[in-house]
Design a protein around this motif. Structure first.
Motif, mmCIF file in Angstrom:
data_model
loop_
_atom_site.group_PDB
_atom_site.id
_atom_site.type_symbol
_atom_site.label_atom_id
_atom_site.label_comp_id
_atom_site.label_asym_id
_atom_site.label_seq_id
_atom_site.Cartn_x
_atom_site.Cartn_y
_atom_site.Cartn_z
ATOM 1 N N ARG A 169 0.845 -1.197 0.000
ATOM 2 C CA ARG A 169 0.000 0.000 0.000
ATOM 3 C C ARG A 169 0.877 1.242 0.000
ATOM 4 N NH1 ARG A 169 -4.928 -0.583 4.034
ATOM 5 N NH2 ARG A 169 -5.673 1.079 2.724
ATOM 6 N N PRO A 170 1.349 1.679 -1.180
ATOM 7 C CA PRO A 170 2.214 2.860 -1.236
ATOM 8 C C PRO A 170 1.506 4.091 -0.685
ATOM 9 C CG PRO A 170 1.914 1.873 -3.419
ATOM 10 C CD PRO A 170 1.066 1.122 -2.466
ATOM 11 N N GLY A 171 2.224 4.858 0.080
ATOM 12 C CA GLY A 171 1.656 6.069 0.657
ATOM 13 C C GLY A 171 0.878 5.848 1.930
ATOM 14 N N LYS A 172 0.773 4.597 2.394
ATOM 15 C CA LYS A 172 0.042 4.301 3.637
ATOM 16 C C LYS A 172 1.021 3.802 4.691
ATOM 17 C CE LYS A 172 -4.178 4.925 2.127
ATOM 18 N NZ LYS A 172 -5.064 5.909 2.689
ATOM 19 N N GLY A 173 0.714 4.066 5.947
ATOM 20 C CA GLY A 173 1.541 3.612 7.056
ATOM 21 C C GLY A 173 0.682 3.169 8.215
ATOM 22 N N ARG A 174 1.288 2.437 9.130
ATOM 23 C CA ARG A 174 0.581 1.961 10.323
ATOM 24 C C ARG A 174 1.232 2.590 11.538
ATOM 25 N NH1 ARG A 174 -2.837 -2.199 10.943
ATOM 26 N NH2 ARG A 174 -2.226 -3.140 8.977
ATOM 27 N N LEU A 175 0.405 3.234 12.384
ATOM 28 C CA LEU A 175 0.921 3.836 13.618
ATOM 29 C C LEU A 175 1.455 2.758 14.548
ATOM 30 C CD1 LEU A 175 -1.780 6.496 14.526
ATOM 31 C CD2 LEU A 175 0.430 6.865 13.458
ATOM 32 N N TRP A 176 2.537 3.058 15.228
ATOM 33 C CA TRP A 176 3.078 2.117 16.204
ATOM 34 C C TRP A 176 2.169 2.094 17.426
ATOM 35 C CZ3 TRP A 176 8.485 0.221 16.561
ATOM 36 C CH2 TRP A 176 9.059 0.153 15.314
ATOM 37 N N ARG A 177 2.235 0.967 18.155
ATOM 38 C CA ARG A 177 1.456 0.835 19.385
ATOM 39 C C ARG A 177 1.949 1.865 20.385
ATOM 40 N NH1 ARG A 177 0.776 0.001 24.231
ATOM 41 N NH2 ARG A 177 2.958 -0.162 24.689
ATOM 42 N N HIS A 178 1.040 2.535 21.031
ATOM 43 C CA HIS A 178 1.420 3.535 22.037
ATOM 44 C C HIS A 178 0.353 3.600 23.126
ATOM 45 C CE1 HIS A 178 -1.070 5.651 19.075
ATOM 46 N NE2 HIS A 178 -1.402 6.484 20.039
ATOM 47 N N ASP A 179 0.771 4.104 24.265
ATOM 48 C CA ASP A 179 -0.133 4.253 25.414
ATOM 49 C C ASP A 179 -0.851 5.592 25.330
ATOM 50 O OD1 ASP A 179 0.826 1.854 26.474
ATOM 51 O OD2 ASP A 179 2.464 2.869 27.504
ATOM 52 N N PRO A 180 -2.077 5.659 25.815
ATOM 53 C CA PRO A 180 -2.765 6.947 25.844
ATOM 54 C C PRO A 180 -2.118 7.860 26.891
ATOM 55 C CG PRO A 180 -4.096 5.279 26.945
ATOM 56 C CD PRO A 180 -2.911 4.577 26.349
ATOM 57 N N PRO A 181 -2.204 9.173 26.720
ATOM 58 C CA PRO A 181 -1.663 10.079 27.734
ATOM 59 C C PRO A 181 -2.363 9.845 29.072
ATOM 60 C CG PRO A 181 -2.307 11.277 25.748
ATOM 61 C CD PRO A 181 -2.783 9.876 25.592
ATOM 62 N N GLY A 182 -1.602 9.827 30.149
ATOM 63 C CA GLY A 182 -2.168 9.627 31.480
ATOM 64 C C GLY A 182 -2.587 8.201 31.758
ATOM 65 N N ARG A 183 -2.037 7.229 31.047
ATOM 66 C CA ARG A 183 -2.423 5.822 31.216
ATOM 67 C C ARG A 183 -2.254 5.362 32.654
ATOM 68 N NH1 ARG A 183 0.061 1.404 32.329
ATOM 69 N NH2 ARG A 183 2.071 2.356 32.010
ATOM 70 N N SER A 184 -1.099 5.649 33.254
ATOM 71 C CA SER A 184 -0.853 5.152 34.611
ATOM 72 C C SER A 184 -1.823 5.768 35.617
ATOM 73 C CB SER A 184 0.587 5.432 35.030
ATOM 74 O OG SER A 184 0.846 6.816 35.003
ATOM 75 N N ARG A 185 -2.243 6.989 35.389
ATOM 76 C CA ARG A 185 -3.187 7.649 36.286
ATOM 77 C C ARG A 185 -4.585 7.041 36.150
ATOM 78 N NH1 ARG A 185 -5.215 12.359 34.183
ATOM 79 N NH2 ARG A 185 -3.260 12.461 33.090
ATOM 80 N N LEU A 186 -4.960 6.674 34.912
ATOM 81 C CA LEU A 186 -6.310 6.148 34.683
ATOM 82 C C LEU A 186 -6.447 4.661 34.950
ATOM 83 C CD1 LEU A 186 -7.096 8.013 31.346
ATOM 84 C CD2 LEU A 186 -7.947 8.564 33.625
ATOM 85 N N TYR A 187 -5.396 3.874 34.564
ATOM 86 C CA TYR A 187 -5.524 2.419 34.599
ATOM 87 C C TYR A 187 -4.559 1.726 35.559
ATOM 88 C CZ TYR A 187 -8.055 3.489 30.336
ATOM 89 O OH TYR A 187 -8.933 4.017 29.432
ATOM 90 N N GLY A 188 -3.745 2.472 36.273
ATOM 91 C CA GLY A 188 -2.790 1.863 37.196
ATOM 92 C C GLY A 188 -1.683 1.146 36.445
ATOM 93 N N THR A 189 -1.437 -0.129 36.789
ATOM 94 C CA THR A 189 -0.358 -0.874 36.155
ATOM 95 C C THR A 189 -0.822 -1.712 34.960
ATOM 96 O OG1 THR A 189 -0.664 -2.700 37.692
ATOM 97 C CG2 THR A 189 0.944 -1.012 38.301
ATOM 98 N N ALA A 190 -2.098 -1.645 34.612
ATOM 99 C CA ALA A 190 -2.609 -2.428 33.485
ATOM 100 C C ALA A 190 -2.036 -1.892 32.169
ATOM 101 C CB ALA A 190 -4.129 -2.352 33.442
ATOM 102 N N LEU A 191 -1.753 -2.807 31.222
ATOM 103 C CA LEU A 191 -1.274 -2.417 29.909
ATOM 104 C C LEU A 191 -2.474 -2.113 29.014
ATOM 105 C CD1 LEU A 191 1.547 -5.058 29.415
ATOM 106 C CD2 LEU A 191 1.784 -2.650 30.003
ATOM 107 N N VAL A 192 -2.611 -0.856 28.639
ATOM 108 C CA VAL A 192 -3.738 -0.425 27.825
ATOM 109 C C VAL A 192 -3.188 0.399 26.666
ATOM 110 C CG1 VAL A 192 -5.855 0.939 27.782
ATOM 111 C CG2 VAL A 192 -5.259 -0.355 29.817
ATOM 112 N N SER A 193 -3.489 -0.003 25.452
ATOM 113 C CA SER A 193 -3.048 0.746 24.278
ATOM 114 C C SER A 193 -4.078 1.811 23.929
ATOM 115 C CB SER A 193 -2.879 -0.182 23.075
ATOM 116 O OG SER A 193 -1.818 -1.069 23.289
ATOM 117 N N CYS A 194 -3.603 2.857 23.270
ATOM 118 C CA CYS A 194 -4.489 3.908 22.774
ATOM 119 C C CYS A 194 -5.378 3.302 21.681
ATOM 120 C CB CYS A 194 -3.642 5.045 22.197
ATOM 121 S SG CYS A 194 -4.610 6.356 21.437
ATOM 122 N N PRO A 195 -6.636 3.694 21.582
ATOM 123 C CA PRO A 195 -7.506 3.169 20.524
ATOM 124 C C PRO A 195 -6.981 3.457 19.114
ATOM 125 C CG PRO A 195 -8.791 4.362 22.156
ATOM 126 C CD PRO A 195 -7.349 4.568 22.497
#
Length: 83
Positions: free
Chosen positions: A23-49
């Motif tokens: 798919r030329p010209g297309k890319g996939r965002l890398w997995r990342h955490d939402p801002p404030g993840r540790s404050r909202l979810y504690g130690t759980a691993l939660v990826s940004c939607p």
């Protein structure tokens, strides 16, 4: 390889985007955490939607452009190109 940073549509952070095969010209965002993840979810691993979303990459592959002086024939050469 340096990857372009694209703004995630969900959280607004600049995230690296790698090319998508076939798919030329297309890319996939890398997995990342939402801002404030540790404050909202504690130690759980939660990826940004927006993680792993397919996005448009800036400046897809372009054809090499030559300057006008590079395409001019040198003086004194009277041969024909083969290709």
């Amino acid at each position: 390889m340096k990857m372009p940073r694209i703004e995630c549509q969900s959280c607004g952070r600049g995230i690296a985007a790698g090319p998508v095969a076939g798919r030329p010209g297309k890319g996939r965002l890398w997995r990342h955490d939402p801002p404030g993840r540790s404050r909202l979810y504690g130690t759980a691993l939660v990826s940004c939607p927006g993680s792993l979303a397919i996005v448009d990459l800036p400046l897809p592959a372009r054809q090499l452009e030559f300057a006008a002086d590079e395409t001019a024939e040198p003086d004194g050469i009277d041969t024909l190109p083969l290709f």
